[in-house]
Design an enzyme around this catalytic site. Structure first.
Site, PDB file in Angstrom:
ATOM      1  N   SER A  57      42.226 -32.997  26.544  1.00 32.65           N
ATOM      2  CA  SER A  57      42.331 -32.636  25.130  1.00 32.65           C
ATOM      3  C   SER A  57      40.968 -32.469  24.442  1.00 32.65           C
ATOM      4  O   SER A  57      40.834 -31.593  23.583  1.00 32.65           O
ATOM      5  CB  SER A  57      43.200 -33.645  24.371  1.00 32.65           C
ATOM      6  OG  SER A  57      42.643 -34.940  24.422  1.00 32.65           O
ATOM      7  N   GLN A  77      47.766  -8.851  33.177  1.00 35.85           N
ATOM      8  CA  GLN A  77      47.492 -10.027  34.002  1.00 35.85           C
ATOM      9  C   GLN A  77      46.864 -11.128  33.156  1.00 35.85           C
ATOM     10  O   GLN A  77      47.199 -12.297  33.280  1.00 35.85           O
ATOM     11  CB  GLN A  77      46.532  -9.667  35.140  1.00 35.85           C
ATOM     12  CG  GLN A  77      47.191  -9.072  36.361  1.00 35.85           C
ATOM     13  CD  GLN A  77      46.271  -9.131  37.565  1.00 35.85           C
ATOM     14  OE1 GLN A  77      45.044  -9.094  37.437  1.00 35.85           O
ATOM     15  NE2 GLN A  77      46.856  -9.216  38.735  1.00 35.85           N
ATOM     16  N   TRP A  78      45.945 -10.738  32.297  1.00 34.69           N
ATOM     17  CA  TRP A  78      45.240 -11.677  31.418  1.00 34.69           C
ATOM     18  C   TRP A  78      46.229 -12.359  30.480  1.00 34.69           C
ATOM     19  O   TRP A  78      46.172 -13.566  30.243  1.00 34.69           O
ATOM     20  CB  TRP A  78      44.205 -10.907  30.618  1.00 34.69           C
ATOM     21  CG  TRP A  78      43.037 -11.665  30.107  1.00 34.69           C
ATOM     22  CD1 TRP A  78      43.037 -12.894  29.505  1.00 34.69           C
ATOM     23  CD2 TRP A  78      41.670 -11.225  30.136  1.00 34.69           C
ATOM     24  NE1 TRP A  78      41.769 -13.241  29.142  1.00 34.69           N
ATOM     25  CE2 TRP A  78      40.913 -12.239  29.512  1.00 34.69           C
ATOM     26  CE3 TRP A  78      41.041 -10.072  30.595  1.00 34.69           C
ATOM     27  CZ2 TRP A  78      39.532 -12.120  29.352  1.00 34.69           C
ATOM     28  CZ3 TRP A  78      39.679  -9.962  30.431  1.00 34.69           C
ATOM     29  CH2 TRP A  78      38.933 -10.976  29.823  1.00 34.69           C
ATOM     30  N   GLU A 100      46.160  -7.452  19.836  1.00 43.05           N
ATOM     31  CA  GLU A 100      45.868  -6.255  20.621  1.00 43.05           C
ATOM     32  C   GLU A 100      46.106  -4.984  19.812  1.00 43.05           C
ATOM     33  O   GLU A 100      47.001  -4.921  18.970  1.00 43.05           O
ATOM     34  CB  GLU A 100      46.772  -6.260  21.860  1.00 43.05           C
ATOM     35  CG  GLU A 100      46.513  -5.136  22.837  1.00 43.05           C
ATOM     36  CD  GLU A 100      47.401  -5.261  24.061  1.00 43.05           C
ATOM     37  OE1 GLU A 100      47.997  -4.239  24.474  1.00 43.05           O
ATOM     38  OE2 GLU A 100      47.531  -6.395  24.590  1.00 43.05           O
ATOM     39  N   SER A 102      47.429  -1.280  19.005  1.00 44.17           N
ATOM     40  CA  SER A 102      48.754  -0.741  19.272  1.00 44.17           C
ATOM     41  C   SER A 102      48.794   0.752  18.998  1.00 44.17           C
ATOM     42  O   SER A 102      48.347   1.211  17.943  1.00 44.17           O
ATOM     43  CB  SER A 102      49.799  -1.434  18.392  1.00 44.17           C
ATOM     44  OG  SER A 102      51.048  -0.794  18.520  1.00 44.17           O
ATOM     45  N   ARG A 104      51.354   2.246  18.348  1.00 49.79           N
ATOM     46  CA  ARG A 104      52.336   2.512  17.293  1.00 49.79           C
ATOM     47  C   ARG A 104      51.612   2.977  16.036  1.00 49.79           C
ATOM     48  O   ARG A 104      52.189   3.665  15.197  1.00 49.79           O
ATOM     49  CB  ARG A 104      53.133   1.246  16.965  1.00 49.79           C
ATOM     50  CG  ARG A 104      54.098   0.790  18.035  1.00 49.79           C
ATOM     51  CD  ARG A 104      54.943  -0.349  17.517  1.00 49.79           C
ATOM     52  NE  ARG A 104      55.784   0.092  16.404  1.00 49.79           N
ATOM     53  CZ  ARG A 104      56.354  -0.722  15.524  1.00 49.79           C
ATOM     54  NH1 ARG A 104      56.142  -2.025  15.598  1.00 49.79           N
ATOM     55  NH2 ARG A 104      57.104  -0.239  14.564  1.00 49.79           N
ATOM     56  N   ARG A 172      53.586   8.044  22.552  1.00 47.96           N
ATOM     57  CA  ARG A 172      52.808   7.301  23.543  1.00 47.96           C
ATOM     58  C   ARG A 172      53.533   7.162  24.880  1.00 47.96           C
ATOM     59  O   ARG A 172      52.923   6.813  25.894  1.00 47.96           O
ATOM     60  CB  ARG A 172      52.456   5.908  23.014  1.00 47.96           C
ATOM     61  CG  ARG A 172      53.673   5.052  22.702  1.00 47.96           C
ATOM     62  CD  ARG A 172      53.296   3.701  22.150  1.00 47.96           C
ATOM     63  NE  ARG A 172      54.487   2.960  21.715  1.00 47.96           N
ATOM     64  CZ  ARG A 172      54.492   1.668  21.433  1.00 47.96           C
ATOM     65  NH1 ARG A 172      53.388   0.957  21.543  1.00 47.96           N
ATOM     66  NH2 ARG A 172      55.606   1.076  21.038  1.00 47.96           N
ATOM     67  N   HIS A 195      40.546 -22.437  32.741  1.00 44.52           N
ATOM     68  CA  HIS A 195      41.738 -22.236  33.582  1.00 44.52           C
ATOM     69  C   HIS A 195      41.862 -20.778  34.001  1.00 44.52           C
ATOM     70  O   HIS A 195      42.131 -20.475  35.170  1.00 44.52           O
ATOM     71  CB  HIS A 195      42.991 -22.677  32.818  1.00 44.52           C
ATOM     72  CG  HIS A 195      44.269 -22.403  33.552  1.00 44.52           C
ATOM     73  ND1 HIS A 195      44.496 -22.850  34.833  1.00 44.52           N
ATOM     74  CD2 HIS A 195      45.381 -21.715  33.201  1.00 44.52           C
ATOM     75  CE1 HIS A 195      45.700 -22.456  35.232  1.00 44.52           C
ATOM     76  NE2 HIS A 195      46.242 -21.755  34.255  1.00 44.52           N
ATOM     77  N   ARG A 200      41.008 -16.312  38.155  1.00 41.14           N
ATOM     78  CA  ARG A 200      40.615 -14.913  38.279  1.00 41.14           C
ATOM     79  C   ARG A 200      39.233 -14.699  38.887  1.00 41.14           C
ATOM     80  O   ARG A 200      38.826 -13.554  39.104  1.00 41.14           O
ATOM     81  CB  ARG A 200      40.688 -14.237  36.903  1.00 41.14           C
ATOM     82  CG  ARG A 200      42.101 -14.151  36.377  1.00 41.14           C
ATOM     83  CD  ARG A 200      42.974 -13.337  37.314  1.00 41.14           C
ATOM     84  NE  ARG A 200      44.110 -14.108  37.792  1.00 41.14           N
ATOM     85  CZ  ARG A 200      44.928 -13.726  38.741  1.00 41.14           C
ATOM     86  NH1 ARG A 200      44.739 -12.588  39.378  1.00 41.14           N
ATOM     87  NH2 ARG A 200      45.921 -14.488  39.117  1.00 41.14           N
TER      88      ARG A 200
END
Length: 236
Positions: A57, A77-78, A100, A102, A104, A172, A195, A200
């Site tokens: 923690s 994957q990320w 992220e 978009s 749209r 799209r 982690h 990766r």
């Protein structure tokens, strides 16, 4: 250096960060109403103990924010590490955040990752996933050219749909998905980043995401050298 270029058009940019190795130490020592003003050998030993014994923690009080530009196959994957963060044993990282771009809403010219002729890889011999060695040059040239043609066709149909008045969120559908670059902000604790890196940076991880993990490591390591080294087992 706050930005590292990855692949042909991608990058990882360090946007912001909060804390240091000392943050981890003081988060752990607050239980005893103690505080360090400057990192010393005793503090380093404490960080080693915390990492070794799984007392994780305190590592979640140090935060890093990145901007990433990567092909969709890398982004997805990320993203698994964000979704799975709260389920990862010992993490419970509620501070993880992902925003992220978009299509749209945006209609900027799409960009795509297209491997060069020497970058195509064979299927692995003894596995259903991953990749093997490089293909021969002629085969690489063939598939680079075919992918370029496929992308160009998708872009032309996408632009034609927009010109016909089709909304961006449906137009799209014509864009080839997995190689298309997307941009996002990723904010996570040092533990969560460690982690992600532990998985990766492995030799059997997909090569493209390995390259992004190397960039993340290069950007974050100077900020939290002791904590990151211990969380990664000093194998980086």
């Amino acid at each position: 250096m706050s930005t590292i270029e990855v692949l042909d058009q991608g990058y990882v940019r360090l946007v912001n960060h909060m804390g240091s190795d000392l943050t981890v130490v003081n988060a752990a020592r607050v239980s005893y109403a103690k505080q360090s003003l400057e990192l010393n050998e005793r503090d380093v030993r404490l960080i080693k103990f915390l990492a070794r014994e799984g007392h994780t923690s305190p590592f979640r009080h140090a935060i890093v924010q990145f901007e990433v530009y990567a092909p969709l196959m890398v982004a997805r994957q990320w993203w698994k590490y964000v979704v799975g963060s709260a389920h990862y044993e010992g993490t419970g990282d509620s501070l993880e955040a992902w925003n992220e771009s978009s299509r749209r809403y945006i209609t900027e010219d799409p960009a795509f990752y297209i491997p060069k002729a020497g970058e195509w890889r064979l299927q692995p011999e003894n596995s259903k996933q991953g990749s093997g060695g490089e293909v021969n040059w002629e085969l690489g040239v063939k598939h680079t050219q075919e992918l370029m043609g496929y992308v160009e066709l998708g872009i032309s149909k996408y632009e034609a749909a927009l010109a016909d008045g089709i909304c961006a969120e449906q137009a799209r559908l014509f864009l080839p998905a997995y190689g298309m670059y997307v941009r996002w902000y990723w904010t996570a604790s040092v533990q969560s980043v460690a982690h992600f890196l532990s998985q990766r940076l492995e030799h059997d991880a997909q090569k493209e995401i390995q390259e992004y993990a190397k960039a993340v490591l290069e950007l974050i390591k100077p900020l939290f050298p002791v904590s990151l080294g211990e969380l990664l087992g000093n194998e980086e």
